[in-house]
Scaffold this active site. Structure first.
Site, PDB file in Angstrom:
ATOM      1  N   GLY A  36       0.827  -1.109   0.069  1.00  0.00           N
ATOM      2  CA  GLY A  36       0.001   0.034   0.093  1.00  0.00           C
ATOM      3  C   GLY A  36       0.880   1.316   0.067  1.00  0.00           C
ATOM      4  N   ASP A  51       0.200  -5.036  10.790  1.00  0.00           N
ATOM      5  CA  ASP A  51       0.072  -6.265  10.047  1.00  0.00           C
ATOM      6  C   ASP A  51      -1.314  -7.191  10.668  1.00  0.00           C
ATOM      7  OD1 ASP A  51       1.744  -8.015   7.937  1.00  0.00           O
ATOM      8  OD2 ASP A  51       0.688  -9.298   9.258  1.00  0.00           O
ATOM      9  N   ALA A  75      -4.578  -8.034   1.419  1.00  0.00           N
ATOM     10  CA  ALA A  75      -4.170  -9.431   0.833  1.00  0.00           C
ATOM     11  C   ALA A  75      -3.176  -9.351  -0.162  1.00  0.00           C
ATOM     12  CB  ALA A  75      -5.473 -10.073   0.129  1.00  0.00           C
ATOM     13  N   TYR A 141      -3.598 -18.465  -4.625  1.00  0.00           N
ATOM     14  CA  TYR A 141      -4.457 -17.287  -4.614  1.00  0.00           C
ATOM     15  C   TYR A 141      -5.927 -17.600  -4.198  1.00  0.00           C
ATOM     16  CZ  TYR A 141      -6.887 -12.687  -4.886  1.00  0.00           C
ATOM     17  OH  TYR A 141      -7.720 -11.704  -5.051  1.00  0.00           O
ATOM     18  N   ASN A 171     -12.723  -8.597 -12.323  1.00  0.00           N
ATOM     19  CA  ASN A 171     -11.794  -7.896 -12.411  1.00  0.00           C
ATOM     20  C   ASN A 171     -11.886  -6.219 -11.915  1.00  0.00           C
ATOM     21  OD1 ASN A 171     -11.327 -10.237 -14.142  1.00  0.00           O
ATOM     22  ND2 ASN A 171      -9.325  -8.993 -14.754  1.00  0.00           N
ATOM     23  N   LEU A 191      -4.085  -5.612 -16.844  1.00  0.00           N
ATOM     24  CA  LEU A 191      -4.154  -5.378 -18.053  1.00  0.00           C
ATOM     25  C   LEU A 191      -4.331  -3.948 -18.432  1.00  0.00           C
ATOM     26  CD1 LEU A 191      -4.294  -6.401 -21.313  1.00  0.00           C
ATOM     27  CD2 LEU A 191      -6.667  -6.779 -20.740  1.00  0.00           C
ATOM     28  N   PHE A 209      -1.425 -12.324 -23.609  1.00  0.00           N
ATOM     29  CA  PHE A 209      -1.142 -13.592 -22.935  1.00  0.00           C
ATOM     30  C   PHE A 209      -1.943 -14.726 -23.591  1.00  0.00           C
ATOM     31  CE2 PHE A 209       0.163 -11.070 -18.893  1.00  0.00           C
ATOM     32  CZ  PHE A 209       1.203 -10.791 -19.628  1.00  0.00           C
ATOM     33  N   ARG A 282      -0.612 -17.119 -20.067  1.00  0.00           N
ATOM     34  CA  ARG A 282      -0.027 -16.906 -18.584  1.00  0.00           C
ATOM     35  C   ARG A 282      -0.535 -18.317 -17.702  1.00  0.00           C
ATOM     36  NH1 ARG A 282      -1.338 -11.588 -15.467  1.00  0.00           N
ATOM     37  NH2 ARG A 282      -3.344 -12.311 -15.812  1.00  0.00           N
ATOM     38  N   ASP A 285      -4.532 -18.674 -15.984  1.00  0.00           N
ATOM     39  CA  ASP A 285      -5.589 -18.009 -16.512  1.00  0.00           C
ATOM     40  C   ASP A 285      -6.605 -19.159 -17.327  1.00  0.00           C
ATOM     41  OD1 ASP A 285      -4.640 -15.429 -16.218  1.00  0.00           O
ATOM     42  OD2 ASP A 285      -3.893 -15.101 -17.980  1.00  0.00           O
TER      43      ASP A 285
HETATM   44  N1  UDP Z   1      -3.322  -9.802 -19.809  1.00  0.00           N
HETATM   45  C1  UDP Z   1      -2.505  -9.702 -20.987  1.00  0.00           C
HETATM   46  N2  UDP Z   1      -1.598  -8.990 -20.961  1.00  0.00           N
HETATM   47  C2  UDP Z   1      -1.000  -8.487 -20.077  1.00  0.00           C
HETATM   48  C3  UDP Z   1      -1.839  -8.397 -18.784  1.00  0.00           C
HETATM   49  C4  UDP Z   1      -3.030  -9.327 -18.810  1.00  0.00           C
HETATM   50  O1  UDP Z   1      -3.162 -10.441 -21.999  1.00  0.00           O
HETATM   51  O2  UDP Z   1      -0.020  -7.553 -19.889  1.00  0.00           O
HETATM   52  C5  UDP Z   1      -4.696 -10.523 -19.861  1.00  0.00           C
HETATM   53  C6  UDP Z   1      -4.552 -11.843 -19.026  1.00  0.00           C
HETATM   54  O3  UDP Z   1      -4.425 -12.987 -19.468  1.00  0.00           O
HETATM   55  C7  UDP Z   1      -6.079 -11.771 -18.549  1.00  0.00           C
HETATM   56  C8  UDP Z   1      -6.544 -10.486 -18.787  1.00  0.00           C
HETATM   57  O4  UDP Z   1      -5.629  -9.546 -19.442  1.00  0.00           O
HETATM   58  O5  UDP Z   1      -6.806 -12.722 -19.441  1.00  0.00           O
HETATM   59  C9  UDP Z   1      -6.768  -9.644 -17.525  1.00  0.00           C
HETATM   60  O6  UDP Z   1      -5.652  -9.823 -16.754  1.00  0.00           O
HETATM   61  P1  UDP Z   1      -5.317  -9.143 -15.145  1.00  0.00           P
HETATM   62  O7  UDP Z   1      -4.036  -9.455 -14.850  1.00  0.00           O
HETATM   63  O8  UDP Z   1      -5.760  -7.594 -15.535  1.00  0.00           O
HETATM   64  O9  UDP Z   1      -6.418  -9.681 -14.518  1.00  0.00           O
HETATM   65  P2  UDP Z   1      -6.962 -11.185 -13.899  1.00  0.00           P
HETATM   66  O10 UDP Z   1      -7.919 -11.702 -14.628  1.00  0.00           O
HETATM   67  O11 UDP Z   1      -5.595 -11.878 -13.943  1.00  0.00           O
HETATM   68  O12 UDP Z   1      -7.180 -11.097 -12.213  1.00  0.00           O
END
Ligand code: UDP
Length: 332
Positions: A36, A51, A75, A141, A171, A191, A209, A282, A285
Site C-alpha cells: 500500500g 499487520d 491481501a 491465491y 476484475n 491489463l 497472453f 499465462r 489463466d
Molecule cells: N493480460 C494480457 N497481457 C497483460 C496483462 C493481462 O494479455 O500484460 C490478460 C490476462 O491474461 C487476462 C486479462 O488480460 O486474461 C486480465 O488480466 P489481469 O492481470 O488484468 O487480471 P486477472 O484476470 O488476472 O485478475
C-alpha cells in the site's frame, strides 16, 4: 458506523475508505504498507500501520475505536506470485484473516465484509458464473481466499450474532472519478494499467497472453467492474447485514470483454496506437470468467453506474496521465 478498513492504503481499500467517509461513516485504517501507499490513506481516517497477524494489537485497536464492522481488503493478490510462493499467500491471506477474526471475536466485533474473488471458482464448466457453482480454485491465491470464506461460514454458524458478506470480485478496474485516488502496483501486471503505461510510453508494448483460447477472438474474456461501483456494493452489503447472515455474492457487471476488445477500447480512449505482441498463455489463466451478477442486484439493490468499458478505462487514464509515477510524487 465505525468501520475498520484493512488494506486501506491499497487500491481498493483506499477507494472504500473514501466512499465510507463520504457516506458519513467513521473510518479506521490498518495497512502494513508492504504494497500500500501512505499517500493513499484518507486524511480523515484514523490510521495505524499494522499487520493482520498482530492479533493483540488488532484487538486493542478494534476496542479502542469501537469498531462495528470490518471491511477486509488487505491481501496479496497476484495469481502468478501465489503459484511461486504459496506459503506467503496462505500466511498473509489465510492466517492473516484468521488472526483478524480472532481479534474480532476477542473484541466482540460482529460484522465483516470480505474481499473474496472469482478465482475461488477455478475453471467453471459454464458461463456466466452463479454463486452456487462448485468452487475449485486452480491456484494458491484462490485457495487462500476460499479458506477464509469457509472460516467465516463456520464462525457465523457457531456465533449467533456474527454476520458476514463475502464478495467474489471479478476484475476491478478504473480510478476515482474525481481524480483523487488511483491504481499504483509494483510490479504492475494488470491489463488496463499495463496498456495505459504503454500509451504513456513507459512500456514499449503490451503482450497479449495467448490468442489460442476457445473464445471468439482467441483471447481471454473477463468481467471488468469499476472500483467505485465495487466499493458502493460493500457499503450496501455492510448496511444490509443482520445477525447470523452468511452471504456470498458475485461482484461483476455481468458482461465479458476479450483482451483484444480491451486493447481496442484502450487505444480509443488514449488515442495512442500502442504496440501489441502475442505472447504465451499465462499459467493459471482461465479462458473465460464473467459473472451472473443478478443475486446482489436483486437482494441488495446494487446497480453498477459504469457499464461501458471505455468509461471505466477513461477514469483510469485520467489518473495515469496526471500521475505517471503513481503515488511517488504525492504527499499527504
Ligand atoms: N493480460 C494480457 N497481457 C497483460 C496483462 C493481462 O494479455 O500484460 C490478460 C490476462 O491474461 C487476462 C486479462 O488480460 O486474461 C486480465 O488480466 P489481469 O492481470 O488484468 O487480471 P486477472 O484476470 O488476472 O485478475
Amino acid at each position: 458506523m465505525n468501520v475498520l478498513v484493512t488494506g486501506g492504503a491499497g487500491y481498493i481499500g483506499s477507494h472504500a475508505a473514501k466512499a465510507l467517509i463520504e457516506a458519513g461513516h467513521r473510518v479506521s485504517i490498518i495497512d502494513n504498507l508492504e504494497r500500500g501507499h501512505a499517500a493513499a490513506v484518507h486524511p480523515q481516517a484514523h490510521f495505524q500501520k499494522l499487520d493482520l497477524r498482530e492479533t493483540q494489537a488488532l484487538t486493542g485497536l478494534l476496542q479502542q475505536q469501537a469498531i462495528d464492522c470490518v471491511m477486509h481488503f488487505a491481501a496479496l493478490a497476484y495469481v502468478g506470485e501465489s503459484v511461486q510462493q504459496p506459503l506467503r499467500y496462505y500466511d498473509n491471506n489465510t492466517a492473516g484473516s484468521l488472526s483478524l477474526m480472532k481479534a474480532m471475536a476477542d473484541a466482540n466485533v460482529p460484522r465483516m465484509v470480505f474481499s473474496s474473488t472469482c478465482a475461488t471458482y477455478g475453471i467453471p464448466q459454464t458461463m456466466p458464473i452463479v454463486e452456487t457453482m462448485p468452487q475449485r480454485p486452480i491456484n494458491p491465491y484462490g485457495w487462500s481466499k476460499l479458506f477464509v470464506e469457509r472460516m467465516l461460514a463456520d464462525q457465523a454458524a457457531a456465533v449467533p450474532e456474527f454476520a458476514f458478506t463475502a464478495l467474489r470480485y471479478f476484475n476491478v478496474a478504473g480510478c476515482a472519478a474525481d481524480g483523487s485516488l488511483g491504481e499504483d502496483h509494483d510490479p504492475e501486471t494488470h491489463l488496463i494499467p499495463v496498456m495505459l503505461e504503454a500509451a504513456l510510453g513507459k512500456r514499449e508494448q503490451v503482450s497479449i497472453f495467448g490468442e489460442d483460447y476457445p473464445t471468439p477472438d482467441g483471447t481471454c474474456i473477463r468481467d471488468y467492474i469499476h472500483v467505485e461501483d465495487l466499493v458502493d456494493a460493500h457499503i450496501l452489503a455492510m448496511e444490509a447485514l443482520k445477525d447470523g447472515d452468511a452471504r456470498f455474492y458475485n461482484l461483476g457487471i455481468g458482461r465479458g470483454y476479450s483482451v483484444r476488445q480491451m486493447v481496442d477500447a484502450a487505444r480509443a480512449v488514449t488515442g495512442v496506437n500502442f504496440a501489441i505482441t502475442t505472447g504465451p498463455r499465462r499459467p493459471g489463466d482461465p479462458p473465460e470468467l464473467y459473472a451472473n451478477a443478478d443475486l446482489i442486484q436483486r437482494e441488495l439493490g446494487f446497480k453498477p453506474r459504469y457499464t461501458d468499458i471505455e468509461r471505466i478505462i477513461e477514469t483510469a487514464w485520467q489518473w495515469f496521465k496526471t500521475h505517471p509515477d503513481g503515488y511517488a510524487a504525492t504527499t499527504r
